[in-house]
Design a protein around this motif. Structure first.
Motif, PDB file in Angstrom:
ATOM      1  N   GLU A 141      61.407  -7.530  -7.727  1.00  0.00           N
ATOM      2  CA  GLU A 141      61.324  -8.675  -6.818  1.00  0.00           C
ATOM      3  C   GLU A 141      60.015  -9.419  -7.004  1.00  0.00           C
ATOM      4  O   GLU A 141      59.040  -8.896  -7.562  1.00  0.00           O
ATOM      5  N   ALA A 142      60.015 -10.647  -6.525  1.00  0.00           N
ATOM      6  CA  ALA A 142      58.798 -11.456  -6.441  1.00  0.00           C
ATOM      7  C   ALA A 142      58.763 -12.098  -5.070  1.00  0.00           C
ATOM      8  O   ALA A 142      59.807 -12.437  -4.506  1.00  0.00           O
ATOM      9  N   MET A 204      66.392 -16.183  -4.200  1.00  0.00           N
ATOM     10  CA  MET A 204      66.999 -16.412  -5.503  1.00  0.00           C
ATOM     11  C   MET A 204      67.377 -15.090  -6.154  1.00  0.00           C
ATOM     12  O   MET A 204      66.586 -14.142  -6.155  1.00  0.00           O
ATOM     13  N   ARG A 205      68.591 -15.042  -6.720  1.00  0.00           N
ATOM     14  CA  ARG A 205      69.012 -13.902  -7.519  1.00  0.00           C
ATOM     15  C   ARG A 205      68.877 -14.277  -8.993  1.00  0.00           C
ATOM     16  O   ARG A 205      69.427 -15.298  -9.433  1.00  0.00           O
ATOM     17  N   GLY A 209      68.989  -9.201 -12.300  1.00  0.00           N
ATOM     18  CA  GLY A 209      69.136  -8.353 -11.126  1.00  0.00           C
ATOM     19  C   GLY A 209      68.011  -8.454 -10.120  1.00  0.00           C
ATOM     20  O   GLY A 209      68.162  -8.019  -8.980  1.00  0.00           O
ATOM     21  N   ALA A 210      66.892  -9.009 -10.514  1.00  0.00           N
ATOM     22  CA  ALA A 210      65.756  -9.125  -9.590  1.00  0.00           C
ATOM     23  C   ALA A 210      66.019 -10.207  -8.544  1.00  0.00           C
ATOM     24  O   ALA A 210      66.836 -11.107  -8.744  1.00  0.00           O
ATOM     25  N   ILE A 211      65.317 -10.084  -7.423  1.00  0.00           N
ATOM     26  CA  ILE A 211      65.394 -11.052  -6.335  1.00  0.00           C
ATOM     27  C   ILE A 211      64.000 -11.626  -6.103  1.00  0.00           C
ATOM     28  O   ILE A 211      63.010 -10.888  -6.097  1.00  0.00           O
ATOM     29  N   SER A 212      63.920 -12.941  -5.907  1.00  0.00           N
ATOM     30  CA  SER A 212      62.634 -13.541  -5.543  1.00  0.00           C
ATOM     31  C   SER A 212      62.788 -14.317  -4.244  1.00  0.00           C
ATOM     32  O   SER A 212      63.836 -14.899  -3.968  1.00  0.00           O
ATOM     33  N   LEU A 231      54.400  -9.643  -7.736  1.00  0.00           N
ATOM     34  CA  LEU A 231      55.596  -9.029  -8.305  1.00  0.00           C
ATOM     35  C   LEU A 231      55.634  -7.570  -7.878  1.00  0.00           C
ATOM     36  O   LEU A 231      54.585  -6.918  -7.765  1.00  0.00           O
ATOM     37  N   TYR A 232      56.844  -7.058  -7.681  1.00  0.00           N
ATOM     38  CA  TYR A 232      57.022  -5.673  -7.256  1.00  0.00           C
ATOM     39  C   TYR A 232      58.058  -5.019  -8.172  1.00  0.00           C
ATOM     40  O   TYR A 232      59.121  -5.599  -8.434  1.00  0.00           O
ATOM     41  N   GLY A 233      57.739  -3.812  -8.650  1.00  0.00           N
ATOM     42  CA  GLY A 233      58.684  -3.174  -9.554  1.00  0.00           C
ATOM     43  C   GLY A 233      58.347  -1.731  -9.843  1.00  0.00           C
ATOM     44  O   GLY A 233      57.609  -1.077  -9.100  1.00  0.00           O
ATOM     45  N   GLU A 234      58.891  -1.234 -10.935  1.00  0.00           N
ATOM     46  CA  GLU A 234      58.751   0.173 -11.284  1.00  0.00           C
ATOM     47  C   GLU A 234      57.298   0.575 -11.507  1.00  0.00           C
ATOM     48  O   GLU A 234      56.920   1.737 -11.287  1.00  0.00           O
TER      49      GLU A 234
END
Length: 300
Positions: A141-142, A204-205, A209-212, A231-234
């Motif tokens: 995501e962002a 926004m998709r 697969g990410a969502i912002s 940004l957020y992730g693994e």
């Protein structure tokens, strides 16, 4: 490269004209504006010539730089592209996907170089962040908050009619989208809501697969003003670094990118194709606000 500047407002004074006049590889030929008196004053200040006709200035240059409302810019950019002139445009390129696509098609047909001036994307700290984020990958995501208050005494942008009408979605929204798009990839769906004080919220998709999510306004209460993004992730959280506000320096790099592309170098990642993609997303958000539904975008 011979440049003509279209526009005489505060942004032309703060970024375009001083950067064009200072650039070693630019011949600043002339200025056209909707107000002839302002065009004359700006041209005189920076050693250029005022022009009374759009077509005359296009004919005398190799490239155009534009600091005008999106609807006016789109018409001039299309004329210039069809005349084989290189394009250094402001964001957003246009207000509609159809107008943006016309410019893209004309630029491709005439093989002209193009750059869209997403201001902070031309600062090295932001480009380095984008490059690192793309290399890291794994983002889920962002989140971007871009809230300002331009309708205060002494702020020249508060007198802009198109900003009053179109608000933060079209003014600061392009910057937000231009930041996440190269990292998270194309957008497939957009949902948006607009509230009091121009508070616009966008979801926004992305096709990966990410969502912002974005919160935008140019009429926020002063105590709510903020510009933050992450940004957020693994790999955890990556905060977008703050950068100094240096529009002349940033515009100089945009000029470098245009001249490089025009001379056979690589096309800018921030060209009119990218600019048109941003317009399509913003237009989808505006449609979602108006219709109260999620808008699906065609596959890129």
């Amino acid at each position: 490269m011979r440049f003509g500047l279209f526009g005489t407002g505060p942004w032309a004074h703060q970024a375009h004209a001083p950067a064009l006049a200072a650039h070693d590889d630019v011949e600043f030929v002339g200025v056209w504006g909707r107000n002839a008196e302002k065009a004359g004053a700006l041209a005189e200040e920076f050693g250029a010539k005022p022009y009374a006709e759009v077509d005359a200035l296009i004919a005398d240059v190799d490239a155009i730089a534009v600091a005008l409302p999106p609807g006016v810019q789109a018409e001039i950019a299309l004329k210039a592209a069809r005349a084989g002139k290189h394009l250094l445009l402001d964001k957003p390129v246009a207000f509609t996907a159809a107008a943006a696509d016309e410019i893209v098609a004309a630029a491709a047909e005439q093989d002209v170089a193009s750059v869209v001036f997403f201001t902070r994307r031309f600062m090295p700290q932001i480009q380095e962040f984008v490059d690192r984020a793309r290399a890291t990958g794994g983002w889920l995501e962002a989140r971007i908050d871009h809230l300002g208050s331009i309708f205060q005494p002494g702020n020249p942008f508060g007198e802009s009619a198109w900003r009053k009408e179109s608000g933060g979605l079209w003014d600061v929204g392009p910057h937000a989208v231009a930041l996440v798009l190269p990292v998270l990839g194309p957008v497939s769906e957009v949902t948006a809501l607009s509230g009091a004080r121009d508070m616009t919220h966008i979801l926004m998709r992305h096709t990966g697969g990410a969502i912002s999510t974005m919160t935008l306004s140019v009429d926020a209460p002063a105590k709510l003003e903020r510009e933050v993004a992450a940004l957020y992730g693994e790999s955890g959280v990556a905060d977008v670094p703050p950068v100094p506000w240096l529009p002349v320096e940033a515009f100089g790099r945009a000029i470098d990118a245009l001249i490089g592309a025009a001379n056979g170098g690589p096309a800018s990642a921030l060209d009119v194709r990218f600019g048109a993609e941003v317009v399509k997303i913003l237009a989808a958000a505006a449609e979602s606000v108006s219709d109260g539904r999620t808008v699906k975008l065609a596959e890129q």
